[in-house]
Design a protein around this motif. Structure first.
Motif, PDB file in Angstrom:
ATOM      1  N   ILE A  22      -2.768  15.839  21.718  1.00  0.00           N
ATOM      2  CA  ILE A  22      -1.842  14.964  20.984  1.00  0.00           C
ATOM      3  C   ILE A  22      -2.457  13.606  20.675  1.00  0.00           C
ATOM      4  O   ILE A  22      -2.290  13.078  19.579  1.00  0.00           O
ATOM      5  CB  ILE A  22      -0.534  14.773  21.798  1.00  0.00           C
ATOM      6  CG1 ILE A  22       0.096  16.124  22.133  1.00  0.00           C
ATOM      7  CG2 ILE A  22       0.455  13.890  21.037  1.00  0.00           C
ATOM      8  CD1 ILE A  22       1.200  16.052  23.182  1.00  0.00           C
ATOM      9  N   THR A  23      -3.158  13.029  21.638  1.00  0.00           N
ATOM     10  CA  THR A  23      -3.598  11.643  21.490  1.00  0.00           C
ATOM     11  C   THR A  23      -4.601  11.477  20.361  1.00  0.00           C
ATOM     12  O   THR A  23      -5.386  12.383  20.048  1.00  0.00           O
ATOM     13  CB  THR A  23      -4.234  11.117  22.792  1.00  0.00           C
ATOM     14  OG1 THR A  23      -5.279  12.014  23.161  1.00  0.00           O
ATOM     15  CG2 THR A  23      -3.217  11.004  23.897  1.00  0.00           C
ATOM     16  N   GLU A  24      -4.566  10.299  19.767  1.00  0.00           N
ATOM     17  CA  GLU A  24      -5.472   9.978  18.680  1.00  0.00           C
ATOM     18  C   GLU A  24      -5.681   8.474  18.673  1.00  0.00           C
ATOM     19  O   GLU A  24      -4.759   7.700  18.913  1.00  0.00           O
ATOM     20  CB  GLU A  24      -4.875  10.439  17.337  1.00  0.00           C
ATOM     21  CG  GLU A  24      -5.816  10.240  16.168  1.00  0.00           C
ATOM     22  CD  GLU A  24      -5.187  10.634  14.826  1.00  0.00           C
ATOM     23  OE1 GLU A  24      -4.203  11.396  14.810  1.00  0.00           O
ATOM     24  OE2 GLU A  24      -5.695  10.147  13.795  1.00  0.00           O
ATOM     25  N   ALA A  25      -6.925   8.054  18.412  1.00  0.00           N
ATOM     26  CA  ALA A  25      -7.219   6.623  18.301  1.00  0.00           C
ATOM     27  C   ALA A  25      -8.351   6.453  17.299  1.00  0.00           C
ATOM     28  O   ALA A  25      -9.154   7.364  17.097  1.00  0.00           O
ATOM     29  CB  ALA A  25      -7.622   6.052  19.655  1.00  0.00           C
ATOM     30  N   LYS A  26      -8.378   5.285  16.682  1.00  0.00           N
ATOM     31  CA  LYS A  26      -9.452   4.979  15.742  1.00  0.00           C
ATOM     32  C   LYS A  26     -10.215   3.766  16.280  1.00  0.00           C
ATOM     33  O   LYS A  26      -9.608   2.872  16.888  1.00  0.00           O
ATOM     34  CB  LYS A  26      -8.881   4.663  14.357  1.00  0.00           C
ATOM     35  CG  LYS A  26      -8.219   5.871  13.670  1.00  0.00           C
ATOM     36  CD  LYS A  26      -9.218   6.574  12.786  1.00  0.00           C
ATOM     37  CE  LYS A  26      -8.889   7.978  12.373  1.00  0.00           C
ATOM     38  NZ  LYS A  26      -7.657   8.317  11.766  1.00  0.00           N
ATOM     39  N   THR A  27     -11.512   3.770  16.060  1.00  0.00           N
ATOM     40  CA  THR A  27     -12.297   2.627  16.533  1.00  0.00           C
ATOM     41  C   THR A  27     -13.117   2.056  15.380  1.00  0.00           C
ATOM     42  O   THR A  27     -13.432   2.755  14.417  1.00  0.00           O
ATOM     43  CB  THR A  27     -13.269   3.042  17.661  1.00  0.00           C
ATOM     44  OG1 THR A  27     -14.078   4.127  17.184  1.00  0.00           O
ATOM     45  CG2 THR A  27     -12.519   3.463  18.904  1.00  0.00           C
ATOM     46  N   LEU A  28     -13.464   0.777  15.526  1.00  0.00           N
ATOM     47  CA  LEU A  28     -14.295   0.104  14.535  1.00  0.00           C
ATOM     48  C   LEU A  28     -15.313  -0.729  15.310  1.00  0.00           C
ATOM     49  O   LEU A  28     -14.930  -1.641  16.061  1.00  0.00           O
ATOM     50  CB  LEU A  28     -13.404  -0.788  13.650  1.00  0.00           C
ATOM     51  CG  LEU A  28     -14.093  -1.636  12.582  1.00  0.00           C
ATOM     52  CD1 LEU A  28     -14.690  -0.763  11.477  1.00  0.00           C
ATOM     53  CD2 LEU A  28     -13.114  -2.645  11.976  1.00  0.00           C
TER      54      LEU A  28
END
Lengths: 282, 95, 382
Positions: free
Chosen positions: C268-274
């Motif tokens: 389920i989990t989701e994250a975006k990084t920069l």
């Protein structure tokens, strides 16, 4: 002497095919009227040979709120007061379904009052069967929206000072197309009204005045549940099509019973469907 | 102790040549008294024996008077009584 | 007849994108109540649904709206509502019921300033904890936070899919910035959109146990009218759906309701990084605030500072593992959010005092400026 006594396993009451037998005996007190009302409803289903795959029995919280759990159909037990809102979602999402809400006076007219008047106003096709025992039974007998003037309950220990709702009047004023009142003693007439209501489209309301011998009727010294039923026999009068505003409900004097409203009005999901059909042609 | 399911049915008492038979589920009866009080033909009476829960179920002391109206059945809040036609009676050509 | 999926490009608002995302996901029922700044979703649904064979109903309040959504979902139709914080406050009763009766449903909360009536037309992110803890008792929900109009569309579809897969209410937690912002939205072709539907029972009605879970801890769901004749209740219930008040039943039910999300959180989990690979300072921001944070990261990188951004896309369940990875080289973690400190607590739980976690809160309608964030970054970079 032809009284046959049987144990539960081979007992064949004619309504049992409509009831979840593995949940019997039910939780209601001795001489409570809810069981009689449930049987009247099952009898109506039986005499109409009602399509049980289309029936959805929905209830809120409280003694009568337990009703939905006893029917051998799709059934749902909502939070307090929300049965009608749930039923609206069911009917709008799948108009083939036949939602029936069975709940109590406090559930439907205090915490759920807003949903009641608006579903009636929209004329959403559902049957609302209200067991009115004049108090909150499940929580121990507190006053509610139908508790009569000066009645004693655990939260009106010195006598109720609030003005009660006349439920049939609320239903009629809100737009219900069928409105009736019976007492638990009128099981036969109640069944007939239920049959009529189940075959009619729109928002239907039936109130059933019922004994609560454990709480309300005990606090108010009405005697046993049987005594209360005897009192219903003395004071109830049948006046079909009387003005619901004038349909008196007073344990001291009389209870006016009967079918008060039976009218026609376009039903909500029909209107939704016909409007959508028009829009889809464009 | 036997559970409700295991308990053997109580054998029906002697059948008489009446058109109607009243069936009582003693296990479910909560003794409200609606059936024998409102029976229009005074067919039923309160039993002098109590059930496992301590309630007094009905007995049909006047079954010959029963017209099969089913009011006892309709009023019973516990689905514990119903009226059925007595097949024995029909077989014997009774009306 | 209008198309349910409006494949193509458009310049539109976040609220409209959420409505179109729902329709693309298969939503055919909406019940709602007007509230700023989410009303445009209801307006769009009122216009679109009847034209594509769905149904819109405006209920008498938010409690009724959310309850009607449950009724529709149990009747086999994908259903949603949209509101703002004050509406969620009312819906929380029914969200608990949805969790207890394992009802797939989607709720878009376009967050505005609170508490109470607060700032109806201003942006806020102060319902992050409300989404998770709003109703009483132990339960889990799913909440996704969009940071663009495109994500309003994409994450609404994802919310439907997860909600159907796990039989759980799923939130799209948007802030007013994203809800009312207009930018480019690309709607793919119908065939390119992944759709997940709830598991249906495969056994005949007499063998069906409505709350008997399979290996994934999710029970197959029958629909009203299918002939399964099941009973569902908000009371503690056994596998048959019958109310049972003993310890064993509660012990079997409640941990499963939580664990079906907790144990499946990797799905389920989701994250975006920069720019997190070498980041010495890790910014954590989400929703409208993450747009400011992206700018701050670019400005700081241009000045030679090693700054990165971690943006949780799923906030509940929280992407713990992804945060740990993004914070691997960080000496400071800075959480910028449009509230007085909500998600910062979750970040602290994951970082566990390994490095300092700083909060830059903001509780008035407008977001931080990149300069506000730069000021905090400069204080921490020595």
């Amino acid at each position: 002497m032809t009284v046959t006594t049987r144990s539960s396993s081979d007992y064949r009451h004619p309504i049992l095919e409509y009831i979840r037998q593995d949940r019997l005996p039910h939780i209601f007190c001795s001489a409570c009227g809810i069981g009689t009302v449930l049987q009247a409803f099952a009898n109506a289903l039986r005499s109409l040979n009602f399509d049980m795959d289309r029936l959805v029995v929905i209830s809120g919280i409280g003694c009568t709120g337990r009703a939905s759990g006893y029917f051998e159909s799709d059934s749902y037990h909502t939070t307090h007061g929300r049965a009608i809102a749930f039923a609206t979602g069911v009917k709008v999402a799948n108009p083939n379904l036949k939602p029936v809400v069975i709940s109590g006076d406090g559930d439907l007219f205090a915490i759920g009052g807003n949903h009641f008047i608006h579903a009636a106003r929209r004329n959403v096709d559902m049957l609302v069967l209200c067991v009115n025992n004049f108090n909150y039974g499940m929580t121990g007998g507190q006053m509610g929206p139908t508790t009569p003037d000066s009645a004693i309950t655990v939260t009106s220990p010195d006598g109720n000072i609030e003005h009660p709702f006349n439920l049939v009047s609320v239903a009629a004023a809100s737009g219900a197309v069928f409105v009736a009142r019976w007492t638990a003693l009128h099981a036969r007439r109640l069944t007939k009204s239920l049959e009529k209501a189940l075959q009619k489209k729109g928002f239907k309301f039936i109130e059933v005045v019922s004994p609560c011998p454990t709480l309300y009727d005990r606090y108010n010294r009405h005697g046993s549940g049987l005594d209360v039923m005897k009192r219903y026999r003395e004071i109830s009068v049948i006046r079909n099509f009387t003005d619901p505003m004038k349909a008196e409900i007073d344990y001291r004097t009389r209870i006016v019973c009967g079918e008060f409203v039976d009218t026609e009005k376009p039903e909500f999901t029909d209107l939704l469907a016909s409007q959508a059909a028009e829009l889809q042609k464009r | 102790m036997l559970t409700r399911q295991e308990r053997a049915p109580i054998v029906p008492e002697e059948e008489s040549n009446t058109k109607w038979r009243i069936v009582v589920n003693e296990d479910w009866c909560k003794g409200c008294g609606f059936c024998y009080t409102f029976c229009p033909r005074e067919v039923l009476e309160k039993s002098d024996k109590f059930n496992t829960k301590g309630y007094y179920p009905p007995v049909a002391t006047n079954i010959d008077r029963c017209v099969g109206c089913g009011l006892c059945e309709a009023l019973c809040p516990d689905f514990a009584i119903h009226v059925e036609e007595n097949e024995e009676h029909s077989k014997r050509g009774g009306k | 007849m209008q198309k349910a999926v409006l494949t193509g490009e458009m310049f539109t608002q976040g609220d409209i994108a959420a409505a179109e995302g729902a329709l693309a996901a298969g939503c055919r029922f909406f019940a709602g109540y007007p509230i700023t700044p989410a009303t445009e979703i209801a307006e769009r649904m009122a216009y679109r649904l009847p034209r594509i064979g769905g149904r819109y109903i405006q209920m008498e309040d938010e409690i009724a709206s959310c309850t009607a959504v449950l009724g529709a979902s149990y009747s086999g139709v994908k259903a949603m509502t949209a509101t703002s914080g004050p509406g969620v406050s009312l819906m929380n009763e029914t969200i608990g019921l949805a969790a207890m009766t394992e009802t797939p449903m989607v709720l878009v909360n376009v967050m505005r300033g609170g508490p109470s009536t607060g700032q109806p037309t201003e942006a806020s992110q102060s319902d992050i904890m409300q989404a998770k803890w709003g109703s009483h008792g132990d339960y889990e929900i799913i909440a996704l936070i969009p940071s663009s109009v495109q994500e309003m569309f994409d994450l609404t579809i994802k919310a439907f899919n997860l909600s159907e897969q796990f039989r759980v209410p799923a939130f799209v937690l948007a802030d007013e910035i994203i809800g009312h912002m207009r930018e480019r939205l690309v709607i793919p072709h119908e065939d390119e959109i992944e759709i997940v539907n709830r598991k249906k029972p495969t056994v005949p009605p007499e063998e069906y146990l409505p709350f008997k879970a399979e290996e994934d801890l999710v029970p197959p769901m029958a629909t009203f009218g299918d002939g399964y004749h099941f009973y569902a209740t908000g009371l503690t219930h056994d596998e048959r759906g019958y109310p049972v008040m003993d310890d064993e039943t509660q012990l079997a039910l409640i941990p499963r309701l939580c664990d079906k999300i907790r144990k499946n959180s990797a799905k389920i989990t989701e994250a975006k990084t920069l720019e997190t690979e070498d980041a010495e300072i890790l910014l954590v921001a989400y929703g409208g605030e993450s747009r400011t944070a992206m700018r701050a990261v670019k400005d700081a990188r241009n000045k030679g500072m090693k700054i990165g951004l971690f943006r949780p896309v799923s906030v509940w369940p929280f992407p713990k593992e992804q945060l740990k990875e993004a914070a691997a080289n960080a000496q400071h973690v800075i959480v910028a959010e449009l509230n007085y400190g909500q998600l910062v607590g979750e970040v602290e739980r994951v970082i566990r005092n390994e490095v300092p976690v700083h909060l830059i809160p903001r509780v008035c309608g407008s977001p931080h400026t990149p300069d506000d964030l730069m000021k905090e970054i400069r204080r921490r970079i020595k």
